[in-house]
Design a protein around this motif. Sequence first.
Motif, PDB file in Angstrom:
ATOM      1  N   TYR A  93       0.813  -1.207   0.000  1.00 28.66           N
ATOM      2  CA  TYR A  93       0.000   0.000   0.000  1.00 28.66           C
ATOM      3  C   TYR A  93       0.851   1.263   0.000  1.00 28.66           C
ATOM      4  O   TYR A  93       0.431   2.284  -0.483  1.00 28.66           O
ATOM      5  CB  TYR A  93      -0.922   0.033   1.225  1.00 28.66           C
ATOM      6  N   GLY A  94       2.031   1.265   0.609  1.00 28.20           N
ATOM      7  CA  GLY A  94       2.816   2.487   0.611  1.00 28.20           C
ATOM      8  C   GLY A  94       3.923   2.431   1.627  1.00 28.20           C
ATOM      9  O   GLY A  94       4.253   1.378   2.167  1.00 28.20           O
ATOM     10  N   VAL A  95       4.515   3.592   1.887  1.00 26.99           N
ATOM     11  CA  VAL A  95       5.637   3.709   2.800  1.00 26.99           C
ATOM     12  C   VAL A  95       5.127   4.098   4.169  1.00 26.99           C
ATOM     13  O   VAL A  95       4.357   5.051   4.299  1.00 26.99           O
ATOM     14  CB  VAL A  95       6.626   4.776   2.292  1.00 26.99           C
ATOM     15  N   HIS A  96       5.556   3.392   5.206  1.00 28.56           N
ATOM     16  CA  HIS A  96       5.132   3.696   6.566  1.00 28.56           C
ATOM     17  C   HIS A  96       6.201   4.490   7.281  1.00 28.56           C
ATOM     18  O   HIS A  96       7.386   4.252   7.095  1.00 28.56           O
ATOM     19  CB  HIS A  96       4.865   2.403   7.346  1.00 28.56           C
ATOM     20  N   ARG A  97       5.771   5.400   8.120  1.00 34.23           N
ATOM     21  CA  ARG A  97       6.692   6.197   8.897  1.00 34.23           C
ATOM     22  C   ARG A  97       6.159   6.286  10.310  1.00 34.23           C
ATOM     23  O   ARG A  97       4.960   6.355  10.523  1.00 34.23           O
ATOM     24  CB  ARG A  97       6.830   7.614   8.319  1.00 34.23           C
ATOM     25  N   SER A  98       7.024   6.345  11.271  1.00 32.60           N
ATOM     26  CA  SER A  98       6.567   6.457  12.650  1.00 32.60           C
ATOM     27  C   SER A  98       6.607   7.900  13.096  1.00 32.60           C
ATOM     28  O   SER A  98       7.453   8.673  12.646  1.00 32.60           O
ATOM     29  CB  SER A  98       7.449   5.615  13.578  1.00 32.60           C
ATOM     30  N   GLY A  99       5.683   8.286  13.973  1.00 30.75           N
ATOM     31  CA  GLY A  99       5.645   9.637  14.495  1.00 30.75           C
ATOM     32  C   GLY A  99       6.765   9.885  15.480  1.00 30.75           C
ATOM     33  O   GLY A  99       7.506   8.987  15.881  1.00 30.75           O
ATOM     34  N   ALA A 100       6.887  11.145  15.885  1.00 27.94           N
ATOM     35  CA  ALA A 100       7.998  11.546  16.733  1.00 27.94           C
ATOM     36  C   ALA A 100       7.992  10.819  18.065  1.00 27.94           C
ATOM     37  O   ALA A 100       9.021  10.618  18.676  1.00 27.94           O
ATOM     38  CB  ALA A 100       7.939  13.059  16.965  1.00 27.94           C
ATOM     39  N   ARG A 101       6.826  10.415  18.540  1.00 33.85           N
ATOM     40  CA  ARG A 101       6.726   9.775  19.839  1.00 33.85           C
ATOM     41  C   ARG A 101       6.653   8.259  19.707  1.00 33.85           C
ATOM     42  O   ARG A 101       6.372   7.561  20.668  1.00 33.85           O
ATOM     43  CB  ARG A 101       5.521  10.315  20.604  1.00 33.85           C
ATOM     44  N   GLY A 102       6.870   7.739  18.515  1.00 27.72           N
ATOM     45  CA  GLY A 102       6.918   6.306  18.318  1.00 27.72           C
ATOM     46  C   GLY A 102       5.576   5.620  18.356  1.00 27.72           C
ATOM     47  O   GLY A 102       5.498   4.405  18.476  1.00 27.72           O
ATOM     48  N   GLU A 103       4.478   6.371  18.232  1.00 31.72           N
ATOM     49  CA  GLU A 103       3.160   5.775  18.358  1.00 31.72           C
ATOM     50  C   GLU A 103       2.394   5.765  17.039  1.00 31.72           C
ATOM     51  O   GLU A 103       1.844   4.765  16.661  1.00 31.72           O
ATOM     52  CB  GLU A 103       2.349   6.537  19.415  1.00 31.72           C
ATOM     53  N   MET A 104       2.331   6.903  16.339  1.00 32.03           N
ATOM     54  CA  MET A 104       1.544   6.970  15.117  1.00 32.03           C
ATOM     55  C   MET A 104       2.378   6.490  13.937  1.00 32.03           C
ATOM     56  O   MET A 104       3.425   7.053  13.636  1.00 32.03           O
ATOM     57  CB  MET A 104       1.040   8.390  14.868  1.00 32.03           C
ATOM     58  N   VAL A 105       1.923   5.446  13.290  1.00 30.60           N
ATOM     59  CA  VAL A 105       2.588   4.920  12.110  1.00 30.60           C
ATOM     60  C   VAL A 105       1.700   5.217  10.912  1.00 30.60           C
ATOM     61  O   VAL A 105       0.532   4.854  10.880  1.00 30.60           O
ATOM     62  CB  VAL A 105       2.833   3.404  12.249  1.00 30.60           C
ATOM     63  N   TRP A 106       2.275   5.891   9.925  1.00 31.30           N
ATOM     64  CA  TRP A 106       1.500   6.369   8.792  1.00 31.30           C
ATOM     65  C   TRP A 106       1.812   5.565   7.540  1.00 31.30           C
ATOM     66  O   TRP A 106       2.961   5.237   7.266  1.00 31.30           O
ATOM     67  CB  TRP A 106       1.809   7.839   8.520  1.00 31.30           C
TER      68      TRP A 106
END
Length: 356
Positions: free
Chosen positions: A21-34
Amino acid sequence: MTNIRRALIPLAVLALVLAGYGVHRSGARGEMVWNRVAATGDCHCADGSRFFFWERRADPAKVVFFLNGGGVCWDPRMCAFTGEHGENDFYDWSNSAVEPENRSGMFDTTRADNPFAGYSFLYVSSCTGDAHLGNASHTYSPGLTVEHRGYVNGTAALAYLAEHYPRAEQVVVVGKTAGSVAAPIYGGLVADRLPGAKVTVFGAQSGAWPDNPDFNATVLDARWGAYDAMPGWAVDGLTARDWGVPRFWARAARHDPAIVLARFDFAYDPHATSELTRWLHGNPPDLLAEIDGNEAAIEAAGARLHSYTAPGADHQIFEPDRFYDIRVKRVRLVDWIRALTTGHPPADVHCDRCGP
């Protein structure tokens, strides 16, 4: 992929990666993965480049459909493809600089007082200069043709919402600055696509946008092609061309009275209407009077619009941590929003001493 290795990726998100589906990235606090989702169909940014949106997969029954700001344009100077990273001083004309990672505010899902902590998110950026409303290709000069395809892009993300969250019980359409202009329209479209979901619309910082016939004809119609893209809701014999920006709220309410509609504004935010001054009343315009007048007109047209008006001339609320600090008459904004989304719409909140 460095950020992915550093984050603990839920199995459901990992499955999406494997599915391509795409590239995942984690948020600054390590919780939100996009997850970056490539939009299907005839979707473009203003310069013709590829449009995509972002997904944070969490509770499939509760979804935030976030319409980001990104500015607007309607003449050669405003719409020029100048500046760096796909943005000039007026608007974002590509998605190259937009990533919803490293956020705080409402995107800090580690906070217990975040009303959206457990929600899935679809993060829809504006890269077309038309407040998510347009469906037109407009030539402003021999070397400048702008793809105002915000409505095409936004409804592609909406189709993804309906396909991938078919059992959503609650959808909150959040509009930021220019993104809040179209928020009630998208609220009605969500209600059409997901009739079993409770739909809440929360638009921030466009309360002073005018219902001005010249603006409607010059910008919404002639530049952006917004009226040709509008949903065919027949309400009181009015067609889409009878709608100005404040009337979007009333039209959505009359189309589906079950939608909960709400807005937030700082009383004297100079950035919210900086390009619109010539279409407002007075020179300089009284922004609070514009906001209050628009709300009165919306409610006179039959809509119940819940509102929170804070003092001062600030601008951003969703990304900064002050999202949790705003308080008017002892009512904290995040508590007020939580009440909106839990079936107990709160009373309006309006500053007494509103000056900048």
